[in-house]
Design a protein around this motif. Structure first.
Motif, PDB file in Angstrom:
ATOM      1  N   ALA A  14       0.840  -1.203   0.000  1.00  0.00           N
ATOM      2  CA  ALA A  14       0.000   0.000   0.000  1.00  0.00           C
ATOM      3  C   ALA A  14       0.872   1.248   0.000  1.00  0.00           C
ATOM      4  N   VAL A  15       1.932   1.236   0.830  1.00  0.00           N
ATOM      5  CA  VAL A  15       2.834   2.401   0.872  1.00  0.00           C
ATOM      6  C   VAL A  15       3.548   2.553  -0.467  1.00  0.00           C
ATOM      7  N   ALA A  16       4.029   1.434  -1.006  1.00  0.00           N
ATOM      8  CA  ALA A  16       4.722   1.496  -2.295  1.00  0.00           C
ATOM      9  C   ALA A  16       3.770   1.999  -3.384  1.00  0.00           C
ATOM     10  N   GLY A  17       2.535   1.525  -3.378  1.00  0.00           N
ATOM     11  CA  GLY A  17       1.535   1.967  -4.357  1.00  0.00           C
ATOM     12  C   GLY A  17       1.250   3.455  -4.205  1.00  0.00           C
ATOM     13  N   SER A  18       1.172   3.904  -2.962  1.00  0.00           N
ATOM     14  CA  SER A  18       0.938   5.336  -2.721  1.00  0.00           C
ATOM     15  C   SER A  18       2.114   6.166  -3.217  1.00  0.00           C
ATOM     16  N   VAL A  19       3.322   5.689  -2.986  1.00  0.00           N
ATOM     17  CA  VAL A  19       4.508   6.421  -3.427  1.00  0.00           C
ATOM     18  C   VAL A  19       4.532   6.505  -4.959  1.00  0.00           C
ATOM     19  N   VAL A  20       4.282   5.358  -5.599  1.00  0.00           N
ATOM     20  CA  VAL A  20       4.290   5.339  -7.067  1.00  0.00           C
ATOM     21  C   VAL A  20       3.172   6.241  -7.608  1.00  0.00           C
ATOM     22  N   THR A  21       1.964   6.151  -7.058  1.00  0.00           N
ATOM     23  CA  THR A  21       0.842   6.983  -7.489  1.00  0.00           C
ATOM     24  C   THR A  21       1.161   8.456  -7.261  1.00  0.00           C
ATOM     25  N   GLY A  22       1.729   8.763  -6.126  1.00  0.00           N
ATOM     26  CA  GLY A  22       2.117  10.139  -5.813  1.00  0.00           C
ATOM     27  C   GLY A  22       3.154  10.659  -6.792  1.00  0.00           C
ATOM     28  N   TRP A  23       4.107   9.806  -7.124  1.00  0.00           N
ATOM     29  CA  TRP A  23       5.149  10.215  -8.069  1.00  0.00           C
ATOM     30  C   TRP A  23       4.547  10.539  -9.440  1.00  0.00           C
ATOM     31  N   PHE A  24       3.666   9.641  -9.910  1.00  0.00           N
ATOM     32  CA  PHE A  24       3.026   9.890 -11.208  1.00  0.00           C
ATOM     33  C   PHE A  24       2.127  11.125 -11.156  1.00  0.00           C
ATOM     34  N   THR A  25       1.417  11.292 -10.043  1.00  0.00           N
ATOM     35  CA  THR A  25       0.554  12.464  -9.893  1.00  0.00           C
ATOM     36  C   THR A  25       1.382  13.742  -9.900  1.00  0.00           C
ATOM     37  N   ARG A  26       2.508  13.718  -9.182  1.00  0.00           N
ATOM     38  CA  ARG A  26       3.398  14.880  -9.159  1.00  0.00           C
ATOM     39  C   ARG A  26       3.949  15.174 -10.552  1.00  0.00           C
ATOM     40  N   SER A  27       4.386  14.137 -11.276  1.00  0.00           N
ATOM     41  CA  SER A  27       4.925  14.305 -12.632  1.00  0.00           C
ATOM     42  C   SER A  27       3.864  14.888 -13.564  1.00  0.00           C
ATOM     43  N   THR A  28       2.641  14.386 -13.445  1.00  0.00           N
ATOM     44  CA  THR A  28       1.545  14.904 -14.279  1.00  0.00           C
ATOM     45  C   THR A  28       1.258  16.360 -13.921  1.00  0.00           C
ATOM     46  N   GLY A  29       1.255  16.693 -12.648  1.00  0.00           N
ATOM     47  CA  GLY A  29       1.026  18.070 -12.211  1.00  0.00           C
ATOM     48  C   GLY A  29       2.101  19.006 -12.723  1.00  0.00           C
ATOM     49  N   VAL A  30       3.361  18.552 -12.683  1.00  0.00           N
ATOM     50  CA  VAL A  30       4.461  19.371 -13.187  1.00  0.00           C
ATOM     51  C   VAL A  30       4.287  19.601 -14.696  1.00  0.00           C
ATOM     52  N   ALA A  35       2.728  23.141 -19.104  1.00  0.00           N
ATOM     53  CA  ALA A  35       1.867  23.411 -20.263  1.00  0.00           C
ATOM     54  C   ALA A  35       1.058  24.693 -20.037  1.00  0.00           C
ATOM     55  N   ALA A  36       0.553  24.886 -18.819  1.00  0.00           N
ATOM     56  CA  ALA A  36      -0.217  26.098 -18.512  1.00  0.00           C
ATOM     57  C   ALA A  36       0.680  27.339 -18.604  1.00  0.00           C
ATOM     58  N   ARG A  37       1.916  27.231 -18.105  1.00  0.00           N
ATOM     59  CA  ARG A  37       2.848  28.345 -18.193  1.00  0.00           C
ATOM     60  C   ARG A  37       3.148  28.662 -19.648  1.00  0.00           C
ATOM     61  N   HIS A  38       3.391  27.644 -20.451  1.00  0.00           N
ATOM     62  CA  HIS A  38       3.679  27.835 -21.868  1.00  0.00           C
ATOM     63  C   HIS A  38       2.474  28.472 -22.582  1.00  0.00           C
ATOM     64  N   ALA A  39       1.279  27.986 -22.291  1.00  0.00           N
ATOM     65  CA  ALA A  39       0.066  28.555 -22.896  1.00  0.00           C
ATOM     66  C   ALA A  39      -0.100  30.019 -22.474  1.00  0.00           C
TER      67      ALA A  39
END
Length: 170
Positions: A14-30, A35-39
């Motif tokens: 569960a912790v590993a899944g949360s870390v991986v999900t958090g990492w992907f969520t952070r990468s997507t947010g970045v 993209a918003a800054r560029h637009a």
């Protein structure tokens, strides 16, 4: 202990899944933020370009208006010079017609008015004004050229002035 092991593995997963999900969520947010800054930069550039285009259009409009005003002012100055000359030319004709004769001061005034017309131009009007003055000078000197010549010269000046005023200076 097996339950503990299973619980520990489940908790680790569960912790590993949360870390991986958090990492992907952070990468997507970045990526979304980038993209918003560029637009936003593109929007700002487009707005700046549109503003510059509006400023250029306004400047061209103001320049055209000023150019038109200058042309109208030049035309008005020409008209005034032509009218002043016509007034003096009619006085020359009247002096010749009345038999009083053309006085030196009137001749001087005619030359002065002719010089103003010469400065205003164009050449056709200037030449016609010069012919009026020459006709008056011939009349003063008693040489050939009577009242009819003076009247014809004034009429020619009037026609040349009208043509010049129909096609204003550029």
């Amino acid at each position: 202990m097996e339950d503990w092991g299973v619980a520990l593995i489940a908790a680790g997963a569960a912790v590993a899944g949360s870390v991986v999900t958090g990492w992907f969520t952070r990468s997507t947010g970045v990526r979304q933020a980038e993209a918003a800054r560029h637009a936003g930069e593109e929007q700002a550039a487009a707005a700046r370009h549109a503003g510059e285009q509006q400023a250029h259009a306004l400047l061209r409009s103001v320049q055209a208006t000023l150019s038109d005003q200058r042309a109208m002012r030049r035309l008005d100055l020409r008209r005034q010079a032509y009218v002043a000359f016509l007034v003096v030319a009619e006085r020359l004709v009247e002096a010749r017609r009345s038999g009083v004769g053309i006085s030196r001061p009137l001749m001087s005034e005619a030359r002065h008015a002719m010089y103003v017309v010469t400065l205003q131009g164009p050449t056709e009007v200037s030449s016609a004004a010069s012919l009026v003055v020459e006709s008056a000078l011939r009349s003063v000197g008693g040489r050939a050229g009577g009242l009819e010549d003076m009247q014809a010269a004034v009429r020619d000046f009037l026609f040349a002035a009208q043509d010049a005023l129909r096609s204003p200076p550029g």
